[in-house]
Write a protein that holds these residues in place. Structure first.
Motif, mmCIF file in Angstrom:
data_model
loop_
_atom_site.group_PDB
_atom_site.id
_atom_site.type_symbol
_atom_site.label_atom_id
_atom_site.label_comp_id
_atom_site.label_asym_id
_atom_site.label_seq_id
_atom_site.Cartn_x
_atom_site.Cartn_y
_atom_site.Cartn_z
ATOM 1 N N ASP A 86 0.848 -1.197 0.000
ATOM 2 C CA ASP A 86 0.000 0.000 0.000
ATOM 3 C C ASP A 86 0.879 1.241 0.000
ATOM 4 O O ASP A 86 0.510 2.284 -0.508
ATOM 5 N N ASP A 115 0.841 12.620 0.348
ATOM 6 C CA ASP A 115 0.796 11.415 -0.477
ATOM 7 C C ASP A 115 2.172 10.802 -0.630
ATOM 8 O O ASP A 115 2.322 9.666 -1.045
ATOM 9 N N SER A 116 3.201 11.628 -0.351
ATOM 10 C CA SER A 116 4.538 11.081 -0.492
ATOM 11 C C SER A 116 5.499 11.830 0.429
ATOM 12 O O SER A 116 5.280 12.997 0.753
ATOM 13 N N ARG A 161 2.280 6.686 -1.539
ATOM 14 C CA ARG A 161 1.083 5.865 -1.535
ATOM 15 C C ARG A 161 0.947 5.107 -2.846
ATOM 16 O O ARG A 161 1.491 5.501 -3.859
ATOM 17 N N ARG A 162 0.139 4.059 -2.789
ATOM 18 C CA ARG A 162 -0.158 3.240 -3.955
ATOM 19 C C ARG A 162 -0.537 4.078 -5.199
ATOM 20 O O ARG A 162 -0.060 3.848 -6.284
ATOM 21 N N ASP A 163 -1.393 5.090 -5.004
ATOM 22 C CA ASP A 163 -1.877 5.891 -6.139
ATOM 23 C C ASP A 163 -0.729 6.526 -6.906
ATOM 24 O O ASP A 163 -0.713 6.557 -8.129
ATOM 25 N N MET A 164 0.228 7.042 -6.126
ATOM 26 C CA MET A 164 1.341 7.710 -6.783
ATOM 27 C C MET A 164 2.215 6.684 -7.498
ATOM 28 O O MET A 164 2.676 6.915 -8.619
ATOM 29 N N ASP A 166 1.227 3.899 -8.787
ATOM 30 C CA ASP A 166 0.512 3.502 -10.006
ATOM 31 C C ASP A 166 0.692 4.541 -11.106
ATOM 32 O O ASP A 166 0.876 4.200 -12.273
ATOM 33 N N ALA A 167 0.652 5.802 -10.711
ATOM 34 C CA ALA A 167 0.846 6.873 -11.698
ATOM 35 C C ALA A 167 2.236 6.773 -12.310
ATOM 36 O O ALA A 167 2.420 6.976 -13.517
ATOM 37 N N ARG A 170 2.450 4.145 -14.869
ATOM 38 C CA ARG A 170 1.828 4.579 -16.120
ATOM 39 C C ARG A 170 2.713 5.522 -16.931
ATOM 40 O O ARG A 170 2.513 5.721 -18.128
ATOM 41 N N PHE A 187 1.035 15.235 -6.720
ATOM 42 C CA PHE A 187 0.703 14.763 -5.369
ATOM 43 C C PHE A 187 1.402 15.622 -4.316
ATOM 44 O O PHE A 187 2.379 16.294 -4.613
#
Ligand code: UDP
Ligand code: MG
Length: 314
Positions: A86, A115-116, A161-164, A166-167, A170, A187
Motif C-alpha cells: 500500500d 501522499d509522499s 502511496r499506492r496511487d502515486m 501507479d501513476a 503509467r 501529489f
C-alpha cells in the motif's frame, strides 16, 4: 498496511549485507507487513548469490535478476511494476538513504495529509566542491527550463502511496529521469531533511562525465526550452543582421566603400556555422530520444526471480 521497499542493486556485494541488516532491524521495530524487493541490475559480482541466500532465510525478500545491466532507472521501474504494498519506497543499497528514516516517513503518510515523503539532503559534505557547484547550477537551470518541480538535494529516496506508485508505472517513457517523473505526477510531497551520509562500502557508479550526461538527459526529457532557445536565437540574429545590412548599404552609398574586412567576414561565417551546428545538435538530441521512444522497447528484462506473478518484461 503493507510496505514495499524497492532496492536497485548493481555490484553491491559489500554494501548489501550491511543494508539488509539495518533495514531488517528497522522493520522489526515497526511491526508492519513488508516486502523487500531487491533488484539485481545485472551485477557481475556476488550480489545475486547474496540475494538468493537472504531469500532462503527471510520470506520478506523478493529478488529479481535482470538479463543485463539496464541502469538504476530501469531497476526502479521494475520495482514499481512489481511492488504490491500500500506504501511503496525506493532506496539505494549503499546506506546513503538511511533506513532509520523509514518509521518517520511512514508516520507522516499515515497522518493522511501527504501522499509522499521524500528525503532531501541538507548539505553536500563529502562531495567534491566542483561537483556540488555543477550540481547546484543544474538544479537552477532545470527548474527554470522545466515545469516539473525538481528540488535540489532531493534523492530518489521516497515513500509514497499506492496511487502515486501507479501513476509512476503509467509514465511508461523509455528515457526515464525519476526526479522529473516524481515531480511531474504531482501529489502532495513532504520534504524530510536529513544530513548527507556517505556510501558505507563499495564504489559509486557515477563518474563526473556520467553525471553530466545524466543532467543533459534530464533537461532534454523534461523541457523543450532548448528548442525554443534555438528559434529565439535565430530570430535575434536575423534582426541584428538586417540592421547591419542597412548600415552597410548606407555606408556604401555615402562613402563608397573599398573592399576590406576579409578576416572579419570569415570570422562571422565560422561563428554562424558553429551556431548552426550547435542548434542542429540540439534538434538531433531530441530526435534521437524520439527515435528510441518510438521503438517501444521494454525497460527491463528479468531473467530469474523467486517471486510469484512477477512482470518479467516491462
Ligand atoms: N545502481 C543500479 N544500476 C546501475 C547503477 C547503480 O541499480 O547501473 C544502484 C546502486 O546499486 C545503488 C543505487 O543505484 O543502490 C545508487 O547508486 P550509487 O550509489 O552508485 O549512486 P549515488 O548514490 O552516488 O548517486
Ligand atoms: Mg550512493
Amino acid at each position: 498496511m503493507k510496505l514495499s521497499l524497492i532496492v536497485p542493486c548493481y555490484n553491491e556485494q559489500e554494501a548489501l549485507p550491511i543494508f539488509y541488516k539495518e533495514v531488517t532491524a528497522v522493520m522489526a521495530q515497526m511491526d508492519c507487513a513488508y516486502e523487500l524487493l531487491l533488484i539485481d541490475d545485472g551485477s557481475r559480482d556476488g550480489t545475486l548469490a547474496l540475494m538468493k541466500s537472504l531469500a532462503r532465510e527471510d520470506e520478506h525478500v523478493v529478488w529479481l535478476s535482470f538479463s543485463r545491466n539496464f541502469g538504476k532507472e530501469a531497476a526502479m521501474y521494475a520495482g514499481f511494476c512489481n511492488a504490491t504494498g500500500d506504501y511503496v519506497a525506493v532506496m539505494d543499497a549503499d546506506m546513503q538513504d538511511p533506513p532509520s528514516l523509514l518509521p518517520r516517513m511512514v508516520e507522516i503518510l499515515a497522518d493522511g495529509e501527504y501522499d509522499s515523503v521524500a528525503a532531501r539532503r541538507t548539505d553536500r559534505s563529502g562531495e567534491p566542491p566542483v561537483r556540488s557547484w555543477f550540481s547546484r547550477q543544474f538544479y537552477r537551470l532545470i527548474n527554470r527550463l522545466s515545469d516539473a518541480e525538481i528540488v535540489s538535494g532531493a534523492r530518489d529516496f521516497r515513500l509514497m502511496r499506492r496511487d502515486m506508485a501507479d501513476a509512476i508505472v503509467r509514465m511508461g517513457e523509455y528515457n526515464r529521469f525519476s526526479k522529473g517523473i516524481f515531480g511531474w505526477v504531482g501529489f502532495k510531497t513532504y520534504w524530510l531533511p536529513y544530513e548527507n551520509v556517505e556510501r558505507v562500502a563499495g564504489e559509486t557508479k557515477w563518474s563526473f562525465w556520467k553525471l553530466f550526461k545524466y543532467a543533459v538527459d534530464g533537461i532534454i526529457n523534461f523541457s523543450q526550452a532548448p528548442l525554443s532557445i534555438a528559434s529565439w536565437f535565430g530570430i535575434g540574429m536575423t534582426a541584428f543582421s538586417f540592421f547591419m545590412l542597412c548600415f552597410i548599404v548606407l555606408r556604401r552609398l555615402i562613402f563608397g566603400d573599398p573592399v576590406a574586412g576579409w578576416a572579419s567576414t570569415i570570422c562571422v561565417i565560422v561563428f554562424i556555422g558553429g551556431l548552426q551546428m550547435f542548434f542542429l545538435g540540439i534538434i538531433g538530441q531530441y530526435l534521437a530520444k524520439t527515435y528510441v521512444e518510438s521503438k517501444h522497447r521494454p525497460h527491463y528484462i528479468v531473467s530469474d526471480t523467486n517471486g510469484e506473478d512477477i512482470k518479467k518484461i516491462g
